[in-house]
Design a protein around this motif. Sequence first.
Motif: not given
Length: 347
Positions: A77-85, A204-215
């Motif tokens: 899920l973090p990977r897919t959401l990161t792709a969308g953002l 690839y391999g993106r986690s919630w940490e990377q997702l929260l960094a771009i938010l």
Amino acid sequence: MRNNSLIFRSKIFPISLRLKKRVPIVLLILIIITLVTMVISTSIGEYPTPPLVVIQTILGINTVNPEYGFVINTLRLPRTLTAGLVGTALAISGTIMQGITRNALADPGIIGINTGAGLAAVSLIVLFPNLPAGILPLAAFSGALAASVVIYLLAWDRGTHPIRLILIGVGISAVTGALTSLLLTFGEIYNVSQALVWLAGSVYGRSWEQLLAILPWLIIFIPLALGSASQLNALALGDEIAKGLGSRVEWQRSFLILISAALSGAAVATAGTISFVGLIAPHIARQLVGSNHEGLIPVSAAWGAMIVVIADLLGRIIFAPVELPCGVVTAVIGAPYFIYLLMSRKK
């Protein structure tokens, strides 16, 4: 409602939006398609998961297999959401860049902004590997902003010409690309390998940490972009007309460049250099809802999110179990599309 438009006025904030009636419908359809694609993408992997189970797991509903929670919520899920953002950020950045230059071929990846962000980020990875990862978005933003300012200043001659802007952008891109290669040639092998993986453009391999960094970057700069839609509409009419309408042209252009660079830099810092999304998404959106930026920006954002999510999905299944970076997929699709646009505007 007036003629073919919907007018929204806020009673709290001094904001007024005028949208074509088709914009909410198109936006809703794109959001639904993107969400469905995200569910499908999250369901595909080494351990295939039925889409219904994916939805149940995300919503916290108990499933038969407890391992689904870890596989879906932690790995996929973090990977897919990161792709969308990332796709959203690149699409809005491209829309703004096309608006302020009045150049339909402008794109952060084509005219060197993404490579400027990439050079700054690679410099950080190779030369200062011990710095906190949270500094990477700021470095990428600084590189994107510097590149955008240089390109725009060099292209300005009582206005901007599409061919001039493209040629200067290609030149800046070549320079920053050469400097990036130089860093990769003389850097430590471990740091260089990390930079090469990052440069391929992948989630690839993106986690919630990377997702929260771009938010935070998106939360700040996407509303600013939406709030600047009327300014983009004025600039699209030309500087003289915009000044006649009371616009502070140079200040607004500088502010919009800042927004575009921030969104592009955040995307590059998170997923590397993913090309052509900022070119393709605004063009498709413009065909659907017209050139009014109040509707164009959100529809472009939805297209950008969908493009990167689909690119990531295709990269995972085309040569499975080998994965292609989504940046490679967007380049394969975007390069022919760019040539088509260039040939269609050669006159």
